[in-house]
Each structure stands twice: as C-alpha cells, then as structure tokens.
Design a protein around this motif. Structure first.
Motif, PDB file in Angstrom:
ATOM      1  N   GLY A 281      40.275  25.942  53.481  1.00 32.96           N
ATOM      2  CA  GLY A 281      39.169  26.259  54.531  1.00 32.96           C
ATOM      3  C   GLY A 281      38.592  27.445  55.107  1.00 32.96           C
ATOM      4  N   TYR A 282      39.053  28.593  54.329  1.00 30.42           N
ATOM      5  CA  TYR A 282      38.627  29.827  54.747  1.00 30.42           C
ATOM      6  C   TYR A 282      37.075  30.037  54.572  1.00 30.42           C
ATOM      7  CZ  TYR A 282      43.226  31.697  54.488  1.00 30.42           C
ATOM      8  OH  TYR A 282      44.610  32.182  54.775  1.00 30.42           O
ATOM      9  N   ASP A 283      36.414  30.545  55.665  1.00 29.37           N
ATOM     10  CA  ASP A 283      35.059  30.958  55.844  1.00 29.37           C
ATOM     11  C   ASP A 283      34.762  32.093  54.603  1.00 29.37           C
ATOM     12  OD1 ASP A 283      34.626  29.575  57.915  1.00 29.37           O
ATOM     13  OD2 ASP A 283      35.467  31.097  59.249  1.00 29.37           O
ATOM     14  N   MET A 284      35.670  33.120  54.381  1.00 31.92           N
ATOM     15  CA  MET A 284      35.385  33.867  53.244  1.00 31.92           C
ATOM     16  C   MET A 284      36.852  34.298  52.798  1.00 31.92           C
ATOM     17  SD  MET A 284      33.974  37.436  54.582  1.00 31.92           S
ATOM     18  CE  MET A 284      34.074  38.439  53.060  1.00 31.92           C
ATOM     19  N   VAL A 285      37.041  34.877  51.655  1.00 31.74           N
ATOM     20  CA  VAL A 285      38.195  35.351  51.061  1.00 31.74           C
ATOM     21  C   VAL A 285      37.816  36.542  50.362  1.00 31.74           C
ATOM     22  CG1 VAL A 285      39.945  35.004  49.492  1.00 31.74           C
ATOM     23  CG2 VAL A 285      39.049  32.968  50.647  1.00 31.74           C
ATOM     24  N   SER A 286      38.430  37.548  50.643  1.00 33.29           N
ATOM     25  CA  SER A 286      38.106  38.952  50.032  1.00 33.29           C
ATOM     26  C   SER A 286      39.365  39.107  49.014  1.00 33.29           C
ATOM     27  CB  SER A 286      37.999  39.967  51.088  1.00 33.29           C
ATOM     28  OG  SER A 286      37.750  41.336  50.519  1.00 33.29           O
ATOM     29  N   GLY A 287      38.880  39.864  48.123  1.00 36.00           N
ATOM     30  CA  GLY A 287      39.811  40.330  46.803  1.00 36.00           C
ATOM     31  C   GLY A 287      40.376  41.302  47.320  1.00 36.00           C
ATOM     32  N   TRP A 288      41.725  41.508  46.865  1.00 38.48           N
ATOM     33  CA  TRP A 288      42.615  42.832  47.075  1.00 38.48           C
ATOM     34  C   TRP A 288      42.732  43.414  45.853  1.00 38.48           C
ATOM     35  CZ3 TRP A 288      47.945  42.957  49.632  1.00 38.48           C
ATOM     36  CH2 TRP A 288      48.504  43.980  49.586  1.00 38.48           C
ATOM     37  N   LYS A 289      42.368  44.406  45.415  1.00 35.84           N
ATOM     38  CA  LYS A 289      42.732  45.210  44.152  1.00 35.84           C
ATOM     39  C   LYS A 289      44.058  46.104  44.415  1.00 35.84           C
ATOM     40  CE  LYS A 289      38.808  46.899  44.840  1.00 35.84           C
ATOM     41  NZ  LYS A 289      37.637  47.701  44.769  1.00 35.84           N
ATOM     42  N   LYS A 290      45.081  45.115  44.294  1.00 39.59           N
ATOM     43  CA  LYS A 290      46.326  45.786  44.819  1.00 39.59           C
ATOM     44  C   LYS A 290      46.555  46.789  43.911  1.00 39.59           C
ATOM     45  CE  LYS A 290      50.806  44.138  46.644  1.00 39.59           C
ATOM     46  NZ  LYS A 290      51.669  42.988  46.819  1.00 39.59           N
ATOM     47  N   LYS A 291      46.394  46.758  42.489  1.00 40.83           N
ATOM     48  CA  LYS A 291      46.767  47.572  41.351  1.00 40.83           C
ATOM     49  C   LYS A 291      45.426  48.180  41.096  1.00 40.83           C
ATOM     50  CE  LYS A 291      49.898  48.834  37.708  1.00 40.83           C
ATOM     51  NZ  LYS A 291      49.372  50.002  38.203  1.00 40.83           N
ATOM     52  N   ARG A 292      44.967  49.331  41.387  1.00 42.72           N
ATOM     53  CA  ARG A 292      43.839  49.922  41.046  1.00 42.72           C
ATOM     54  C   ARG A 292      43.692  50.810  39.811  1.00 42.72           C
ATOM     55  NH1 ARG A 292      39.498  50.823  45.803  1.00 42.72           N
ATOM     56  NH2 ARG A 292      38.528  51.348  43.938  1.00 42.72           N
ATOM     57  N   TYR A 293      42.636  50.583  39.003  1.00 44.14           N
ATOM     58  CA  TYR A 293      42.505  51.182  37.989  1.00 44.14           C
ATOM     59  C   TYR A 293      41.110  52.316  38.077  1.00 44.14           C
ATOM     60  CZ  TYR A 293      46.081  48.316  35.977  1.00 44.14           C
ATOM     61  OH  TYR A 293      47.005  47.658  35.882  1.00 44.14           O
ATOM     62  N   ASP A 294      41.450  53.183  38.964  1.00 44.65           N
ATOM     63  CA  ASP A 294      40.346  53.926  39.380  1.00 44.65           C
ATOM     64  C   ASP A 294      40.712  55.520  39.460  1.00 44.65           C
ATOM     65  OD1 ASP A 294      38.035  52.718  39.645  1.00 44.65           O
ATOM     66  OD2 ASP A 294      38.564  51.557  41.274  1.00 44.65           O
ATOM     67  N   PRO A 295      39.945  56.560  39.484  1.00 45.72           N
ATOM     68  CA  PRO A 295      40.447  57.807  39.509  1.00 45.72           C
ATOM     69  C   PRO A 295      40.881  58.019  41.119  1.00 45.72           C
ATOM     70  CG  PRO A 295      38.076  57.572  39.360  1.00 45.72           C
ATOM     71  CD  PRO A 295      38.562  56.544  38.993  1.00 45.72           C
ATOM     72  N   ILE A 296      41.707  59.186  41.371  1.00 44.22           N
ATOM     73  CA  ILE A 296      42.279  59.364  42.430  1.00 44.22           C
ATOM     74  C   ILE A 296      41.022  59.855  43.752  1.00 44.22           C
ATOM     75  CG2 ILE A 296      42.998  61.578  41.857  1.00 44.22           C
ATOM     76  CD1 ILE A 296      45.424  60.313  44.040  1.00 44.22           C
ATOM     77  N   THR A 297      40.164  60.439  43.180  1.00 47.62           N
ATOM     78  CA  THR A 297      39.135  60.580  44.148  1.00 47.62           C
ATOM     79  C   THR A 297      38.341  59.598  44.705  1.00 47.62           C
ATOM     80  OG1 THR A 297      37.470  60.637  41.951  1.00 47.62           O
ATOM     81  CG2 THR A 297      38.398  62.733  42.554  1.00 47.62           C
TER      82      THR A 297
ATOM     83  N   HIS B 144      42.358  43.764  38.399  1.00 49.45           N
ATOM     84  CA  HIS B 144      41.392  45.042  38.570  1.00 49.45           C
ATOM     85  C   HIS B 144      41.451  45.581  37.148  1.00 49.45           C
ATOM     86  CE1 HIS B 144      39.719  48.811  40.095  1.00 49.45           C
ATOM     87  NE2 HIS B 144      38.791  48.183  40.063  1.00 49.45           N
ATOM     88  N   GLN B 145      40.387  45.875  36.618  1.00 45.08           N
ATOM     89  CA  GLN B 145      39.982  46.447  35.240  1.00 45.08           C
ATOM     90  C   GLN B 145      39.689  47.941  35.348  1.00 45.08           C
ATOM     91  OE1 GLN B 145      41.266  42.983  34.214  1.00 45.08           O
ATOM     92  NE2 GLN B 145      39.074  43.085  34.484  1.00 45.08           N
ATOM     93  N   ALA B 146      39.959  49.054  34.668  1.00 43.25           N
ATOM     94  CA  ALA B 146      39.238  50.068  34.456  1.00 43.25           C
ATOM     95  C   ALA B 146      37.619  49.760  34.082  1.00 43.25           C
ATOM     96  CB  ALA B 146      39.802  51.128  33.711  1.00 43.25           C
ATOM     97  N   ARG B 147      36.833  50.537  34.380  1.00 42.60           N
ATOM     98  CA  ARG B 147      35.449  50.287  34.077  1.00 42.60           C
ATOM     99  C   ARG B 147      35.550  50.571  32.465  1.00 42.60           C
ATOM    100  NH1 ARG B 147      29.984  50.794  35.224  1.00 42.60           N
ATOM    101  NH2 ARG B 147      29.519  50.414  37.409  1.00 42.60           N
ATOM    102  N   LYS B 148      34.816  49.555  31.782  1.00 40.16           N
ATOM    103  CA  LYS B 148      34.773  49.531  30.228  1.00 40.16           C
ATOM    104  C   LYS B 148      33.493  50.443  29.774  1.00 40.16           C
ATOM    105  CE  LYS B 148      35.591  46.082  26.771  1.00 40.16           C
ATOM    106  NZ  LYS B 148      35.821  44.682  26.748  1.00 40.16           N
ATOM    107  N   TYR B 149      32.495  50.036  30.353  1.00 37.58           N
ATOM    108  CA  TYR B 149      31.170  50.637  29.994  1.00 37.58           C
ATOM    109  C   TYR B 149      30.564  51.445  31.212  1.00 37.58           C
ATOM    110  CZ  TYR B 149      31.712  46.985  26.420  1.00 37.58           C
ATOM    111  OH  TYR B 149      32.144  46.175  25.606  1.00 37.58           O
ATOM    112  N   GLY B 150      29.906  52.328  31.158  1.00 32.61           N
ATOM    113  CA  GLY B 150      29.050  53.139  31.838  1.00 32.61           C
ATOM    114  C   GLY B 150      29.860  53.733  32.959  1.00 32.61           C
ATOM    115  N   SER B 151      29.199  54.246  34.089  1.00 35.53           N
ATOM    116  CA  SER B 151      30.219  54.989  35.223  1.00 35.53           C
ATOM    117  C   SER B 151      29.882  54.477  36.412  1.00 35.53           C
ATOM    118  CB  SER B 151      29.735  56.370  35.005  1.00 35.53           C
ATOM    119  OG  SER B 151      28.396  56.507  35.385  1.00 35.53           O
ATOM    120  N   THR B 152      30.482  54.789  37.576  1.00 35.92           N
ATOM    121  CA  THR B 152      30.454  54.345  38.613  1.00 35.92           C
ATOM    122  C   THR B 152      28.869  54.894  39.328  1.00 35.92           C
ATOM    123  OG1 THR B 152      31.227  54.229  41.031  1.00 35.92           O
ATOM    124  CG2 THR B 152      31.698  56.422  39.784  1.00 35.92           C
ATOM    125  N   LYS B 153      28.424  54.009  40.320  1.00 39.39           N
ATOM    126  CA  LYS B 153      27.108  54.164  40.774  1.00 39.39           C
ATOM    127  C   LYS B 153      27.016  54.751  42.056  1.00 39.39           C
ATOM    128  CE  LYS B 153      25.478  52.121  37.082  1.00 39.39           C
ATOM    129  NZ  LYS B 153      26.602  51.987  36.422  1.00 39.39           N
TER     130      LYS B 153
END
Ligand code: UDP
Ligand code: MG
Length: 319
Positions: free
Chosen positions: A114-130, A197-206
């Motif tokens: 019965g949640y109105d919305m559920v947000s994902g939590w990328k607990k373990k992230r595969y992104d650069p520190i910046t 969460h996965q690291a970006r496979k193709y392309g780059s962040t926008k």
C-alpha cells in the motif's frame, strides 16, 4: 487494465535500448505482468529514435514519444506519466544502471504493502566519487529540508500508484525531488527499497557538476514554493521586518550615542562617521525592497485564473 507502465526517459542511449526492452519484456513475461513501456526520447541526436522505431514495431507493448529537442529528464518523465495506463508506474533510466529484475519487488510494495510511491536505494553504487560524494551531501540536505527519510532521492528507479505519478508536477530539474512533490500533494506513504545498481555500460552520464548546483537551488525553490506560493508576503514581509528591526536598533544606538556625547560635553561628531549609520541605511533600503517584492508577489499570485492546487482524496455521500 494493465498492471504496469514502465516509463523510460532517454537521451542518446542507442546502445542500451534493445537490451533494456528485451530485459523488461523477459521479466514481465515470466512473472505474468501485463505491461506497457513508454519510452520518451528527449531529443536524442544519435540513433536512439531509429532504434525505438524498430523496437516498437516488434513489440506492441512499446510506445515511443519523441521531443523535438532536448528538454530534460523531468519533462520526459512528465510526458511518460501523462501517457501511462498501468495501475503501477515504474520509472527506470535507459542506461541499464537500473535492473528490470527489481520490477516484481517494487510492484509488490505498491500493490500489497500500500505504498503511494517506492523509491529505489542504490546502497552499493558503481559510480565515480565525483558523483557519489555530492549526492551524499545533497541527500542529507534534502532529507533535512523535506522530512522524508530516504537515502537516495534521485534514484531513477521508482514505483508509483498511477494516481500518484499523475499528480506530481515535475518540471525543470525537479525529477530529483519527486518524493518531496508527492508528499506535498498529500501522498505521504513513501517507501524505500534497496536496489541493484550497475556501472554504466554504454555512453556517459548526461549530468555534469551542474547536477549539484542546480539540484541545491531546486531544493530551495521547492521548499519555498511549497510553503509560500499562496502567501509570498509572509516570506518577504518577515525578511523585510527583520531588516527594519536592524535599522531601528542602529538608529536608536546612533541617536543614543549622540545624546550621550552631548550630555558629556563631548563633540558629537557626524552621524555619517559612525559605521552604524551605514547599517541603518542598508537595512532600511533592503527592508523596503523586500516589502515591495512581497507586495508585487501578492499581486502576481492574485492575478489570473486560479488553478486549484489541491487534490481531493475521497468524498463520502456525494449527492
Ligand atoms: N536523460 C534524459 N534527458 C536528459 C538527460 C538524461 O532523458 O537531458 C536520461 C538518460 O538518458 C538516462 C536518465 O535520464 O536514461 C539518467 O541519466 P544519466 O544516466 O546520465 O544520469 P546519472 O545516472 O548519471 O545520474
Ligand atoms: Mg545513469
């Protein structure tokens, strides 16, 4: 009635699209979920649109919408929400950083818990520190200001009841604050679910470093607008009063000092030689400006046709 609409905003993601669509299809087929996908091409300049044309030909569950030019992720989500027909709406980034395997779990939280919305939590992230460091700070500020206890406001993977997705009004860069917008509209049952969460496979962040500054400014806008949009004078007037208060104190001190010096037979000096005089002057000018701004804002609010900005939950015994 469809069970699910998957909304995907995308900007130059041609390599990921076939994989993403196939994956969503695979998960939904195996779980027996009646779904549709709404892919919004946010003015891509690569081959994304052609890829979408091909994909939507093969799979009738896929709807593709194209913006003439790049409008931003928020606008893309808005269009996706407006077209959604599934009783649950899930948003997902196109870059395969969010896993479609999370779909059944997210649906369960919305439908069964019965949640109105559920947000994902990328607990373990595969992104650069910046990216992860500013995000941490940003989430902390957003938590504090909104009172919503989410670890990851800006996760692309989120699930909503259809009604909730269509009630939030996102524009600008407001996609970072959909939970805040939902709460503002009265949908306060907001849940969180740890997602892969996965690291970006193709392309780059926008989004570059601008994500940080724009994000913070939007948070200020959103909190201010949500509190004062119908009564701007309360904001500007209060600030103006504070300014007048300071100028008043400065004035009293200046006058008092002058009288005291006179009474002691000291040379009173010129008021313009007193630093306090400038504080008095500046606070006076700022206070007046704030008041005038408040008045103008009140006029703006009162002009034009007023669109109701409340949502009705339920009505009992309507004739
Ligand atoms: N995106 C979009 N319009 C934009 C920028 C991004 O639709 O102007 C999409 C992008 O294609 C992706 C999602 O928004 O599907 C998230 O973008 P990105 O992965 O670059 O953000 P990050 O994961 O780095 O936060
Ligand atoms: Mg991404």
């Amino acid at each position: 009635m469809l069970d699910l609409t998957v909304v995907v905003p995308l900007f130059n993601e041609e390599e990921s699209l076939p994989e993403l669509c196939a994956w969503v299809d695979r998960v939904c087929q195996s779980e027996g979920i009646a779904y549709e996908m709404v892919l919004v091409d946010d003015g891509s300049t690569d081959g994304s649109w052609d890829v979408l044309k091909g994909l939507s030909k093969d799979n009738k569950a896929i709807t593709a919408v194209q913006f003439r030019r790049n409008q931003g992720k928020s606008e893309a989500l808005h269009v996706g929400f407006a077209r959604a027909k599934g009783s649950v709406v899930i948003t997902m980034d196109a870059d395969l950083q969010d896993s479609p395997d999370e779909i059944p779990g997210l649906i369960a939280m919305v439908v069964d818990e019965g949640y109105d919305m559920v947000s994902g939590w990328k607990k373990k992230r595969y992104d650069p520190i910046t990216k992860t460091l500013p995000t941490k700070l940003f989430n902390a500020v957003a938590r504090k200001m909104s009172g919503i206890h989410l670890h990851d406001f800006n996760c692309g993977l989120k699930a909503y009841r259809l009604e909730v997705a269509q009630a939030v009004e996102i524009q600008g860069e407001m996609h970072r604050y959909i939970p805040v917008l939902a709460k503002m509209q009265g949908y306060g049952r907001i849940g969180e679910r740890v997602v892969q969460h996965q690291a970006r496979k193709y392309g780059s962040t926008k989004f570059g470093m601008s994500r940080f500054f724009n994000g913070m400014l939007d948070l200020v806008t959103i909190t201010m607008v949500s509190r004062f949009r119908r009564r701007p004078m309360h904001l500007f007037g209060t600030l103006g009063l504070i300014m007048f208060f300071f100028s008043g104190i400065a004035l009293v001190v200046i006058g008092g000092l002058k009288l005291w010096r006179l009474s002691q037979d000291l040379s009173p000096g010129l008021v313009t030689e007193d630093p306090l005089f400038y504080i008095f002057l500046i606070s006076m000018v700022l206070g007046t400006q704030l008041f005038v701004t408040g008045l103008l804002a009140e006029l703006v609010v009162r002009s034009g046709k007023r669109k109701p900005d409340y949502l009705i939950g339920e009505t009992i015994n309507q004739g």
